[in-house]
Design a protein around this motif. Structure first.
Motif: not given
Length: 431
Positions: A205-220, A236-248
């Motif tokens: 859970n702890n490292p995934m919090a960093f991954v989620t935060s960093n990927v979300s910030s990069l995407y925004k 922006v159109d495919e890779v990061l949205p799919e990555t965020l979906d996998g992280i979720k």
């Protein structure tokens, strides 16, 4: 019960030795009376030889029962002949209790042979003018010995049966102890696995919090850029949205594991049954990956009970359905409200169950799986959870046509309503 043939074989050496001692005693008491001595000697040799041949060959040729009738005829005939020729000496009468003891226990005709022997010898002795007290005395001794042997054998048989019964009880107790030991080991393994799952989920859970935060910030940040290079547009159109979906999905699985592995007592609360069903589906994904999963979650409203327990029951039923369904089959999960009840249906197109299996389905530790593939606790635990919350499970199954488990739960579990009333009463007392 000892086989008569084996009994004869075991007693034969003692019978031959006893008969030899008696024959010699009867014969040598007539030393000096050579005509009587010779007759008694020949009769004794004939009787002794006949008994040996019958023991050696008669049982195999005619069987124990027929052999004993022949033996009785030989013994009675030679003894009566000796008594009529040489007189009814006391040593000769010892044969009566000896033969009666030998006859006891051979088969159900033993007592008939005993009565026939006494009748022949006593009748011949009385007919020849023998003192009647001699046959009477030895006949009484023979009958008493026969009856005492019968009673002793009966008591020994009862003792033997009790010993065997106690040994069987001890063996069953040892088997139960072994099973309980294995169950305790399995329970310890399950407890260790639960703690390990909770620890792993916490560590992830702890490292995934960093991954989620960093990927979300990069995407925004990339979305805010007015001009992007062509490769970045693809991100922006495919890779990061799919990555965020996998992280979720990973975060959801971690959250489900932490929720499922908690060991603290669960307090009744309001919960979303459909959300618990979706959590169970995610946790059972590995067991359902080989088949088609159909989901039809209806509007069931708010349910009051113990959500984590219900989630565990649903997970157990889904895993069981997945294991029973071959590749390419279908598992269908549906929910709907029926008055003051909610209905959860888990249907599969698996192997199905026989009537005998259905009758024992919810017995703890009953399983049709091979050793090492299951403990037989999943359905028993699910049944206990559902019934404890005021519901029940209905099972429909047919061999080769799959199974359907239907859970009917009250919207407010009985134990939950009692707890809520108690909590409200405490609040009123505090006010």
């Amino acid at each position: 019960m000892v086989d008569p043939e084996q009994l004869l074989r075991r007693l034969h050496p003692l019978q031959m030795k006893g008969g030899l001692v008696l024959s010699l005693s009867v014969t040598f008491q007539y030393l000096g009376q050579w005509d009587v001595f010779g007759f008694v000697f020949v009769a004794s040799v004939v009787r002794f030889t006949a008994n040996g041949l019958l023991a050696r060959f008669g049982v195999q040729r005619w069987g124990p029962s027929v052999t004993e009738w022949i033996r009785l005829g030989v013994n009675a005939g030679t003894l009566v002949a000796i008594g009529l020729w040489a007189g009814w000496s006391l040593l000769l009468w010892i044969y009566v209790p000896f033969i009666l003891l030998w006859l006891h226990g051979l088969d159900r005709w033993g007592w008939v042979r005993a009565v026939l022997l006494m009748a022949v010898m006593d009748g011949a002795a009385l007919w020849s003018g023998c003192d009647p007290y001699q046959p009477l005395a030895f006949s009484i001794i023979g009958v008493l010995g026969f009856l005492l042997s019968a009673k002793r054998a009966e008591l020994l048989q009862q003792t033997l049966e009790e010993v065997i019964a106690r040994r069987e009880q001890l063996a069953r107790a040892q088997d139960q102890l072994r099973v309980m030991h294995e169950r305790a080991l399995q329970q310890e393994k399950l407890s260790s696995l639960g703690m390990m799952a909770a620890g792993v989920a916490h560590e992830i859970n702890n490292p995934m919090a960093f991954v989620t935060s960093n990927v979300s910030s990069l995407y925004k940040e990339l979305q805010l850029q007015p001009v992007l290079a062509e490769p970045l547009k693809e991100y922006v159109d495919e890779v990061l949205p799919e990555t965020l979906d996998g992280i979720k999905r990973v975060n959801a699985i971690v959250s489900d594991l932490r929720h499922f592995a908690r060991g603290d007592p669960e307090i009744p609360a309001e919960y979303d049954l459909n959300a618990e069903a979706q959590t169970a589906l995610r946790l059972a994904h590995r067991e359902l990956s080989h088949c088609e999963v159909q989901v039809a979650l209806g509007e069931v409203g708010t349910v009051v009970g113990r959500p984590r327990q219900i989630g565990q029951a649903l997970l157990n039923l889904l895993v069981n359905a997945g294991q029973a369904t071959p590749p390419g089959g279908t598992v269908r999960l549906s929910t709907r409200r029926e008055g003051e009840e909610v209905r959860v249906e888990i249907r599969d197109t698996g192997t199905g169950m026989s009537p005998e299996t259905r009758r024992r389905l919810f017995e703890p530790f009953f399983t049709t799986k091979p050793p090492g593939k299951g403990m037989g606790l999943g359905l028993a635990v699910a049944h206990g959870i559902v019934t404890a919350q005021g519901g029940h499970i209905e099972v429909e199954s047919e061999l080769g046509k799959g199974s359907c488990f239907t859970l009917r739960l009250p919207r407010v579990a009985f134990s939950a309503s009692a707890s809520l009333r108690e909590e409200r009463g405490q609040r009123g007392a505090s006010a």
